[in-house]
Design a protein around this motif. Structure first.
Motif, PDB file in Angstrom:
ATOM      1  N   VAL A  61       0.836  -1.216   0.000  1.00  0.00           N
ATOM      2  CA  VAL A  61       0.000   0.000   0.000  1.00  0.00           C
ATOM      3  C   VAL A  61       0.870   1.266   0.000  1.00  0.00           C
ATOM      4  CG1 VAL A  61      -1.624   1.375   1.352  1.00  0.00           C
ATOM      5  CG2 VAL A  61      -2.130  -1.026   0.841  1.00  0.00           C
ATOM      6  N   PRO A  62       1.816   1.449   0.934  1.00  0.00           N
ATOM      7  CA  PRO A  62       2.668   2.650   0.843  1.00  0.00           C
ATOM      8  C   PRO A  62       3.488   2.693  -0.445  1.00  0.00           C
ATOM      9  CG  PRO A  62       3.328   1.263   2.707  1.00  0.00           C
ATOM     10  CD  PRO A  62       2.055   0.697   2.189  1.00  0.00           C
ATOM     11  N   ALA A  63       3.889   1.510  -0.960  1.00  0.00           N
ATOM     12  CA  ALA A  63       4.650   1.496  -2.213  1.00  0.00           C
ATOM     13  C   ALA A  63       3.789   2.044  -3.360  1.00  0.00           C
ATOM     14  CB  ALA A  63       5.129   0.080  -2.524  1.00  0.00           C
ATOM     15  N   LEU A  64       2.508   1.668  -3.358  1.00  0.00           N
ATOM     16  CA  LEU A  64       1.622   2.155  -4.425  1.00  0.00           C
ATOM     17  C   LEU A  64       1.276   3.633  -4.231  1.00  0.00           C
ATOM     18  CD1 LEU A  64      -0.880  -0.675  -5.332  1.00  0.00           C
ATOM     19  CD2 LEU A  64       0.931   0.330  -6.724  1.00  0.00           C
ATOM     20  N   ILE A  65       1.268   4.088  -2.978  1.00  0.00           N
ATOM     21  CA  ILE A  65       1.078   5.531  -2.767  1.00  0.00           C
ATOM     22  C   ILE A  65       2.264   6.286  -3.367  1.00  0.00           C
ATOM     23  CG2 ILE A  65       0.918   7.353  -1.014  1.00  0.00           C
ATOM     24  CD1 ILE A  65      -0.644   5.412   0.732  1.00  0.00           C
ATOM     25  N   THR A  66       3.457   5.720  -3.213  1.00  0.00           N
ATOM     26  CA  THR A  66       4.640   6.304  -3.860  1.00  0.00           C
ATOM     27  C   THR A  66       4.396   6.446  -5.363  1.00  0.00           C
ATOM     28  OG1 THR A  66       5.983   5.075  -2.277  1.00  0.00           O
ATOM     29  CG2 THR A  66       7.131   6.031  -4.181  1.00  0.00           C
ATOM     30  N   PHE A  67       3.985   5.340  -5.961  1.00  0.00           N
ATOM     31  CA  PHE A  67       3.715   5.310  -7.397  1.00  0.00           C
ATOM     32  C   PHE A  67       2.648   6.348  -7.763  1.00  0.00           C
ATOM     33  CE2 PHE A  67       1.159   2.930 -10.765  1.00  0.00           C
ATOM     34  CZ  PHE A  67       1.963   3.344 -11.810  1.00  0.00           C
ATOM     35  N   GLY A  68       1.577   6.385  -6.969  1.00  0.00           N
ATOM     36  CA  GLY A  68       0.460   7.282  -7.279  1.00  0.00           C
ATOM     37  C   GLY A  68       0.838   8.744  -7.154  1.00  0.00           C
ATOM     38  N   VAL A  69       1.526   9.103  -6.068  1.00  0.00           N
ATOM     39  CA  VAL A  69       1.877  10.510  -5.851  1.00  0.00           C
ATOM     40  C   VAL A  69       2.889  10.975  -6.900  1.00  0.00           C
ATOM     41  CG1 VAL A  69       3.032  12.113  -4.274  1.00  0.00           C
ATOM     42  CG2 VAL A  69       1.328  10.489  -3.399  1.00  0.00           C
ATOM     43  N   PRO A 179      11.699   3.418 -14.804  1.00  0.00           N
ATOM     44  CA  PRO A 179      12.812   2.573 -14.328  1.00  0.00           C
ATOM     45  C   PRO A 179      13.188   2.882 -12.886  1.00  0.00           C
ATOM     46  CG  PRO A 179      13.314   3.513 -16.474  1.00  0.00           C
ATOM     47  CD  PRO A 179      12.064   4.180 -16.002  1.00  0.00           C
ATOM     48  N   LEU A 180      13.145   4.164 -12.529  1.00  0.00           N
ATOM     49  CA  LEU A 180      13.489   4.532 -11.155  1.00  0.00           C
ATOM     50  C   LEU A 180      12.447   3.997 -10.174  1.00  0.00           C
ATOM     51  CD1 LEU A 180      14.852   8.140 -11.709  1.00  0.00           C
ATOM     52  CD2 LEU A 180      16.139   6.124 -10.993  1.00  0.00           C
ATOM     53  N   LEU A 181      11.193   3.998 -10.584  1.00  0.00           N
ATOM     54  CA  LEU A 181      10.159   3.422  -9.717  1.00  0.00           C
ATOM     55  C   LEU A 181      10.381   1.915  -9.555  1.00  0.00           C
ATOM     56  CD1 LEU A 181       6.872   5.238 -10.845  1.00  0.00           C
ATOM     57  CD2 LEU A 181       7.996   5.378  -8.619  1.00  0.00           C
ATOM     58  N   PHE A 182      10.746   1.248 -10.666  1.00  0.00           N
ATOM     59  CA  PHE A 182      10.976  -0.193 -10.609  1.00  0.00           C
ATOM     60  C   PHE A 182      12.089  -0.532  -9.625  1.00  0.00           C
ATOM     61  CE2 PHE A 182       8.601  -0.890 -14.598  1.00  0.00           C
ATOM     62  CZ  PHE A 182       7.949  -2.054 -14.242  1.00  0.00           C
ATOM     63  N   VAL A 195      22.224  -4.644  -5.878  1.00  0.00           N
ATOM     64  CA  VAL A 195      22.853  -3.571  -6.662  1.00  0.00           C
ATOM     65  C   VAL A 195      21.810  -2.537  -7.086  1.00  0.00           C
ATOM     66  CG1 VAL A 195      24.150  -3.041  -8.754  1.00  0.00           C
ATOM     67  CG2 VAL A 195      24.618  -5.152  -7.498  1.00  0.00           C
ATOM     68  N   LEU A 196      20.676  -3.033  -7.585  1.00  0.00           N
ATOM     69  CA  LEU A 196      19.620  -2.108  -8.029  1.00  0.00           C
ATOM     70  C   LEU A 196      19.221  -1.175  -6.901  1.00  0.00           C
ATOM     71  CD1 LEU A 196      17.153  -4.217 -10.207  1.00  0.00           C
ATOM     72  CD2 LEU A 196      18.896  -2.564 -10.917  1.00  0.00           C
ATOM     73  N   SER A 197      19.092  -1.757  -5.727  1.00  0.00           N
ATOM     74  CA  SER A 197      18.674  -0.968  -4.586  1.00  0.00           C
ATOM     75  C   SER A 197      19.722   0.091  -4.240  1.00  0.00           C
ATOM     76  CB  SER A 197      18.447  -1.922  -3.421  1.00  0.00           C
ATOM     77  OG  SER A 197      18.157  -1.204  -2.272  1.00  0.00           O
ATOM     78  N   ARG A 198      21.004  -0.261  -4.403  1.00  0.00           N
ATOM     79  CA  ARG A 198      22.071   0.711  -4.136  1.00  0.00           C
ATOM     80  C   ARG A 198      22.016   1.856  -5.140  1.00  0.00           C
ATOM     81  NH1 ARG A 198      26.553  -2.884  -2.866  1.00  0.00           N
ATOM     82  NH2 ARG A 198      26.044  -3.835  -0.865  1.00  0.00           N
ATOM     83  N   ILE A 199      21.706   1.527  -6.382  1.00  0.00           N
ATOM     84  CA  ILE A 199      21.561   2.595  -7.387  1.00  0.00           C
ATOM     85  C   ILE A 199      20.372   3.471  -7.011  1.00  0.00           C
ATOM     86  CG2 ILE A 199      21.079   3.101  -9.819  1.00  0.00           C
ATOM     87  CD1 ILE A 199      22.413   0.394 -10.486  1.00  0.00           C
ATOM     88  N   ALA A 200      19.270   2.803  -6.642  1.00  0.00           N
ATOM     89  CA  ALA A 200      18.040   3.538  -6.325  1.00  0.00           C
ATOM     90  C   ALA A 200      18.247   4.476  -5.148  1.00  0.00           C
ATOM     91  CB  ALA A 200      16.905   2.563  -6.033  1.00  0.00           C
ATOM     92  N   ASP A 201      19.203   4.137  -4.271  1.00  0.00           N
ATOM     93  CA  ASP A 201      19.448   4.982  -3.099  1.00  0.00           C
ATOM     94  C   ASP A 201      19.856   6.408  -3.462  1.00  0.00           C
ATOM     95  OD1 ASP A 201      18.748   3.287  -1.115  1.00  0.00           O
ATOM     96  OD2 ASP A 201      20.752   2.436  -0.836  1.00  0.00           O
ATOM     97  N   TRP A 202      20.359   6.586  -4.679  1.00  0.00           N
ATOM     98  CA  TRP A 202      20.764   7.936  -5.106  1.00  0.00           C
ATOM     99  C   TRP A 202      19.570   8.796  -5.526  1.00  0.00           C
ATOM    100  CZ3 TRP A 202      25.495   9.888  -4.421  1.00  0.00           C
ATOM    101  CH2 TRP A 202      26.522   8.986  -4.147  1.00  0.00           C
ATOM    102  N   PHE A 203      18.421   8.173  -5.725  1.00  0.00           N
ATOM    103  CA  PHE A 203      17.289   8.904  -6.305  1.00  0.00           C
ATOM    104  C   PHE A 203      16.150   9.056  -5.291  1.00  0.00           C
ATOM    105  CE2 PHE A 203      19.674   7.080  -9.791  1.00  0.00           C
ATOM    106  CZ  PHE A 203      19.854   8.196 -10.586  1.00  0.00           C
ATOM    107  N   PRO A 204      15.267  10.028  -5.529  1.00  0.00           N
ATOM    108  CA  PRO A 204      14.269  10.346  -4.501  1.00  0.00           C
ATOM    109  C   PRO A 204      13.142   9.317  -4.374  1.00  0.00           C
ATOM    110  CG  PRO A 204      13.960  11.737  -6.436  1.00  0.00           C
ATOM    111  CD  PRO A 204      15.225  10.976  -6.660  1.00  0.00           C
TER     112      PRO A 204
END
Lengths: 255, 297
Positions: A61-69, A179-182, A195-204
């Motif tokens: 649910v919070p993950a989809l709120i991320t997507f929605g907002v 891609p950033l959401l994924f 690794v993906l998660s480490r890359i994602a850590d740089w983005f909001p």
């Protein structure tokens, strides 16, 4: 008419435009709801081991709120501003006495309305259909939504200022956001050490999702404000504001 | 005070001078036509006046204000119709007009504006359902909704078919009845002739002529041509004045057409001759325009 009344009128205008446009109403609003109904049902009863065995939907649910907002703020603003700039709508608007900040406030206010409806709807659906717990820290949730929403609105304005024309708007926006959401674990839980998660850590996106999860706090172990995540969101928001202020244009780009 | 005053205006794009020292004035209540071929610099001039573009040099005043610093106050007094005509297609005509009316301190009633542009029966229609010509009318309605003192129309009929152009002309004439100042750009000579009180012809970023449609380019005093078909059995040399043959007709060029025509007809009447196809021709505005804007080879 006072400027406050003008802002309200702009929000109402943006709302009309949003809901009457099938593309924005469907992708920004119906998509997250549909995802919750499909994947929430598929994973009903499942638990996520790597996250202290919380129910899948307490995460989802919070993950989809991320997507929605992010869809309502960044994607929607980036596309609609680029399309309007390229077709001359913004240029005409610039020729009226409407102050630019009122126009921006209308866009942001309208995104806030959509975000609020989506967040409430997804939370209520999660509680009623899948029996997840109510957000443990409602004030924190509101704060995270406001900080994240503003930052992604600024990033939407910034992104639109980098897209050359209307044809490129959906492609470029989705190529940046999706891609950033994924890799931020918005569609499925992500191993924080990957690794993906480490890359994602740089983005909001990743930090917005984690801050929302902290506010829902299904395990009841969130010590206080998710300050690190909020700082990352604020810094990215400032990056967005800086780019938007420097590059925002009212006229179509000349080839 | 003139509605618009431009003096020594200059603007370059990447080293190319689009406007080179342009000067003109537009009086209050006048319909002023800025006429010139594509690429003459019309839109650059208008966009500087509208506040969209910065000038490199020169003095510009719009309603007594420098448009580069005019801001919200000036924009409330000016109506702009741009060349493009996209608008929020999901809204109805009424919704869009009311939205725009809210931007101005003293808007004109939406119903009045719609009547002026002939869109009254479309007030509830979604903009996406309007034809191109109707959208252009709505565009004009948006330029008029703030009850502006000065209206800019940048090539208002480019791309129209002939009947849509006539309709648009009627609308511009109806704006004139409001007593507002209008600055109109066009590359159609007949449009400027039909609508403008005064015309300024620009080419290559410079003013090449200025005047009323009647006097432009010295048209009233330019040499006239008298043309007719020579009656059978006669020779050019029989005429009482020098003449030349042109495409089966006789052409007499003269700076004093009244006198020359009198001599010619007196000569013909005395011989009981009729001169078929007799006409006196002035250079048309089109001739003048083409002559003025001809790029030197």
């Amino acid at each position: 008419m006072s400027d406050a009344a003008l802002v309200l009128r702009q929000v109402r205008f943006e709302q009309r435009t949003f809901w009457r446009n099938p593309a924005s109403a469907f992708f920004a609003f119906a998509f997250p709801v549909m995802f919750l109904l499909i994947f929430g049902s598929l994973n009903r009863g499942a638990r996520i081991e790597s996250m202290g065995n919380i129910p899948y939907n307490a995460y989802y649910v919070p993950a989809l709120i991320t997507f929605g907002v992010i869809g309502a703020c960044m994607t929607n603003i980036s596309m609609s501003v680029t399309i309007r700039r390229d077709s001359g709508v913004l240029k005409r608007l610039r020729g009226t006495p409407l102050p630019p900040w009122v126009f921006m406030a209308g866009l942001i206010g309208s995104s806030a309305v959509v975000s609020a409806i989506l967040s409430g709807l997804l939370t209520a659906a999660g509680m009623l259909i899948y029996g997840i717990a109510a957000p443990r820290h409602p004030a924190m949730l509101l704060l995270v939504l406001v900080v994240g929403g503003m930052s992604f609105c600024a990033l939407g304005l910034a992104l639109s200022s980098l897209i050359p024309n209307a044809e490129a708007a959906p492609a470029v926006t989705n190529a940046v956001v999706l891609p950033l959401l994924f890799i931020s674990g918005t569609f499925y839980p992500l191993d924080p050490s990957s690794v993906l998660s480490r890359i994602a850590d740089w983005f909001p996106m990743r930090h917005f999702a984690l801050a929302l999860l902290a506010a829902f706090d299904p395990q009841g172990n969130q010590p206080g404000l998710p300050a690190a995540h909020l700082w990352v969101l604020l810094v990215w928001g400032l990056v967005g504001v800086t780019i938007a202020v420097r590059r925002f244009q009212w006229e179509p780009w000349r080839s | 005070m003139p509605a618009i005053a431009v003096e020594g205006l200059r603007k370059s794009y990447g080293g190319v001078e689009a406007v080179r020292g342009l000067s003109f004035e537009v009086a209050e209540g006048e319909v002023f036509g800025l006429l010139g071929p594509n690429g003459a610099g019309k839109t650059t001039v208008v966009e500087i006046l509208e506040g969209y573009r910065r000038r490199d040099a020169g003095r510009v005043s719009v309603l007594g204000v420098d448009p580069a610093a005019g801001g919200r106050g000036l924009r409330a007094r000016v109506g702009i119709m741009l060349q493009e005509c996209a608008m929020p297609r999901a809204l109805s005509v009424r919704e869009l007009l009311e939205l725009y009316a809210g931007y101005y301190p003293r808007p004109r009633p939406a119903g009045e504006v719609l009547e002026l542009v002939g869109l009254t029966e479309k007030v509830g229609a979604r903009i996406r359902t309007l034809s191109g010509g109707q959208q252009r009318r709505l565009d004009l309605a948006l330029a008029l909704i703030g009850d502006p003192e000065l209206i800019f129309l940048d090539e208002p009929t480019t791309g129209f078919d002939p009947s849509a152009r006539r309709d648009a002309w009627e609308i511009v004439r109806s704006i004139r009845t409001l007593g507002r100042t209008v600055l109109l750009t066009t590359h159609y000579m007949d449009e400027a002739q039909s609508l403008a009180d005064r015309i300024c012809v620009i080419a290559g970023g410079e003013v090449v002529a200025e005047g009323t449609p009647e006097t432009l380019g010295g048209r009233q005093t330019a040499a006239a041509r008298i043309r007719f078909v020579l009656p059978g059995g006669l020779d050019l040399a029989a005429l009482p004045m020098p003449a030349r043959a042109d495409n089966g007709r006789v052409v007499v060029e003269t700076a004093t057409p009244t006198r020359t025509l009198h001599e010619l007809t007196a000569w013909a009447v005395a011989r009981e001759l009729e001169l078929p196809g007799l006409e006196v021709l002035r250079p048309s505005l089109e001739d003048v325009y083409l002559e003025l804007t001809r790029t030197p080879a």
